[in-house]
Design a protein around this motif. Structure first.
Motif, PDB file in Angstrom:
ATOM      1  N   SER A 110       0.804  -1.227   0.000  1.00  0.00           N
ATOM      2  CA  SER A 110       0.000   0.000   0.000  1.00  0.00           C
ATOM      3  C   SER A 110       0.837   1.277   0.000  1.00  0.00           C
ATOM      4  O   SER A 110       0.329   2.348  -0.346  1.00  0.00           O
ATOM      5  CB  SER A 110      -0.953   0.015   1.200  1.00  0.00           C
ATOM      6  N   THR A 111       2.103   1.186   0.378  1.00  0.00           N
ATOM      7  CA  THR A 111       2.958   2.383   0.440  1.00  0.00           C
ATOM      8  C   THR A 111       4.255   2.219  -0.350  1.00  0.00           C
ATOM      9  O   THR A 111       5.063   3.146  -0.398  1.00  0.00           O
ATOM     10  CB  THR A 111       3.310   2.723   1.908  1.00  0.00           C
ATOM     11  N   ARG A 112       4.463   1.071  -0.973  1.00  0.00           N
ATOM     12  CA  ARG A 112       5.697   0.774  -1.695  1.00  0.00           C
ATOM     13  C   ARG A 112       5.833   1.663  -2.933  1.00  0.00           C
ATOM     14  O   ARG A 112       4.914   1.766  -3.736  1.00  0.00           O
ATOM     15  CB  ARG A 112       5.693  -0.687  -2.132  1.00  0.00           C
ATOM     16  N   PRO A 113       7.000   2.279  -3.126  1.00  0.00           N
ATOM     17  CA  PRO A 113       7.220   3.037  -4.363  1.00  0.00           C
ATOM     18  C   PRO A 113       7.385   2.090  -5.545  1.00  0.00           C
ATOM     19  O   PRO A 113       7.690   0.904  -5.377  1.00  0.00           O
ATOM     20  CB  PRO A 113       8.529   3.790  -4.075  1.00  0.00           C
ATOM     21  N   ASP A 114       7.197   2.604  -6.738  1.00  0.00           N
ATOM     22  CA  ASP A 114       7.363   1.794  -7.938  1.00  0.00           C
ATOM     23  C   ASP A 114       8.821   1.410  -8.162  1.00  0.00           C
ATOM     24  O   ASP A 114       9.115   0.349  -8.694  1.00  0.00           O
ATOM     25  CB  ASP A 114       6.845   2.540  -9.172  1.00  0.00           C
ATOM     26  N   ALA A 115       9.713   2.312  -7.769  1.00  0.00           N
ATOM     27  CA  ALA A 115      11.147   2.075  -7.950  1.00  0.00           C
ATOM     28  C   ALA A 115      11.888   2.709  -6.783  1.00  0.00           C
ATOM     29  O   ALA A 115      11.348   3.561  -6.068  1.00  0.00           O
ATOM     30  CB  ALA A 115      11.615   2.679  -9.264  1.00  0.00           C
ATOM     31  N   LEU A 116      13.121   2.305  -6.616  1.00  0.00           N
ATOM     32  CA  LEU A 116      13.943   2.818  -5.528  1.00  0.00           C
ATOM     33  C   LEU A 116      15.339   3.061  -6.091  1.00  0.00           C
ATOM     34  O   LEU A 116      15.994   2.130  -6.553  1.00  0.00           O
ATOM     35  CB  LEU A 116      13.989   1.799  -4.388  1.00  0.00           C
ATOM     36  N   ASP A 117      15.772   4.313  -6.080  1.00  0.00           N
ATOM     37  CA  ASP A 117      17.078   4.685  -6.619  1.00  0.00           C
ATOM     38  C   ASP A 117      18.090   4.736  -5.485  1.00  0.00           C
ATOM     39  O   ASP A 117      17.986   5.576  -4.591  1.00  0.00           O
ATOM     40  CB  ASP A 117      16.969   6.039  -7.314  1.00  0.00           C
ATOM     41  N   LEU A 118      19.042   3.841  -5.507  1.00  0.00           N
ATOM     42  CA  LEU A 118      20.086   3.819  -4.480  1.00  0.00           C
ATOM     43  C   LEU A 118      21.428   4.301  -5.029  1.00  0.00           C
ATOM     44  O   LEU A 118      22.445   4.171  -4.359  1.00  0.00           O
ATOM     45  CB  LEU A 118      20.246   2.403  -3.910  1.00  0.00           C
ATOM     46  N   ASP A 119      21.427   4.859  -6.234  1.00  0.00           N
ATOM     47  CA  ASP A 119      22.686   5.281  -6.847  1.00  0.00           C
ATOM     48  C   ASP A 119      23.411   6.334  -6.021  1.00  0.00           C
ATOM     49  O   ASP A 119      24.634   6.345  -5.962  1.00  0.00           O
ATOM     50  CB  ASP A 119      22.452   5.790  -8.264  1.00  0.00           C
ATOM     51  N   ASP A 120      22.681   7.229  -5.389  1.00  0.00           N
ATOM     52  CA  ASP A 120      23.292   8.262  -4.556  1.00  0.00           C
ATOM     53  C   ASP A 120      23.186   7.925  -3.079  1.00  0.00           C
ATOM     54  O   ASP A 120      23.192   8.817  -2.229  1.00  0.00           O
ATOM     55  CB  ASP A 120      22.630   9.621  -4.823  1.00  0.00           C
ATOM     56  N   ASN A 121      23.071   6.633  -2.782  1.00  0.00           N
ATOM     57  CA  ASN A 121      22.919   6.181  -1.405  1.00  0.00           C
ATOM     58  C   ASN A 121      24.118   6.641  -0.568  1.00  0.00           C
ATOM     59  O   ASN A 121      25.258   6.481  -0.983  1.00  0.00           O
ATOM     60  CB  ASN A 121      22.810   4.659  -1.383  1.00  0.00           C
ATOM     61  N   PRO A 122      23.874   7.189   0.605  1.00  0.00           N
ATOM     62  CA  PRO A 122      24.984   7.607   1.459  1.00  0.00           C
ATOM     63  C   PRO A 122      25.739   6.401   2.022  1.00  0.00           C
ATOM     64  O   PRO A 122      25.312   5.259   1.877  1.00  0.00           O
ATOM     65  CB  PRO A 122      24.291   8.378   2.589  1.00  0.00           C
ATOM     66  N   ARG A 123      26.826   6.658   2.684  1.00  0.00           N
ATOM     67  CA  ARG A 123      27.584   5.605   3.375  1.00  0.00           C
ATOM     68  C   ARG A 123      27.018   5.483   4.781  1.00  0.00           C
ATOM     69  O   ARG A 123      27.157   6.386   5.596  1.00  0.00           O
ATOM     70  CB  ARG A 123      29.073   5.957   3.424  1.00  0.00           C
ATOM     71  N   TRP A 124      26.328   4.395   5.044  1.00  0.00           N
ATOM     72  CA  TRP A 124      25.686   4.169   6.345  1.00  0.00           C
ATOM     73  C   TRP A 124      26.745   3.710   7.336  1.00  0.00           C
ATOM     74  O   TRP A 124      27.490   2.776   7.064  1.00  0.00           O
ATOM     75  CB  TRP A 124      24.562   3.153   6.202  1.00  0.00           C
ATOM     76  N   ILE A 125      26.808   4.360   8.515  1.00  0.00           N
ATOM     77  CA  ILE A 125      27.915   4.100   9.443  1.00  0.00           C
ATOM     78  C   ILE A 125      27.479   3.655  10.835  1.00  0.00           C
ATOM     79  O   ILE A 125      28.338   3.344  11.656  1.00  0.00           O
ATOM     80  CB  ILE A 125      28.838   5.326   9.555  1.00  0.00           C
TER      81      ILE A 125
END
Length: 129
Positions: free
Chosen positions: A59-74
């Motif tokens: 019900s809330t899922r986006p059609d696509a998910l862009d992770l190309d500019d994903n930050p560095r999770w620390i």
């Protein structure tokens, strides 16, 4: 030569292949909303786009998910995890990340919904500190 075990990004003192890895790979379901949230954090950290979409409620899922500019999770800190009535739950967390060498914080209360015995991320409210 054996590969060195990879620690799980979720913050638990376990290897990725014994912690969030089996959940992300679909070999087991997340047993709790907190486990789902931790596995989603790990998926962001490792770029597991398909898992992020699959674990998002329809019900809330986006059609696509862009992770190309994903930050560095620390780093991740779970503040509170609470199951409520009617197959619902909330998890408050603080995620730390870097973009261009600058540290940032995401503080969110996420909502989860269980359907057919499986937990899904529904949505969340970002808190300002």
């Amino acid at each position: 030569m054996k590969k060195k075990p990879v620690p799980c990004p979720c913050g638990r003192p376990a290897r990725l292949d014994l912690c969030c890895g089996p959940i992300i790979e679909g070999r087991q379901a997340a047993p709790t909303p907190e486990a789902l949230m931790r596995s989603r954090y790990t998926a962001f950290a490792t770029g597991a786009r398909d898992y992020l979409l699959e674990s998002w409620h329809a019900s809330t899922r986006p059609d696509a998910l862009d992770l190309d500019d994903n930050p560095r999770w620390i780093g991740l800190t779970v503040v509170c995890a609470e199951e409520t009535a009617d197959e619902r739950a909330t998890v408050e967390f603080i995620a730390r990340y870097r973009i261009g060498g600058k540290a940032h914080v995401l503080h969110e209360v996420s909502r989860f919904l269980r359907e057919d015995g499986r937990w899904f991320y529904l949505d969340g409210d970002i808190l300002s500190d």
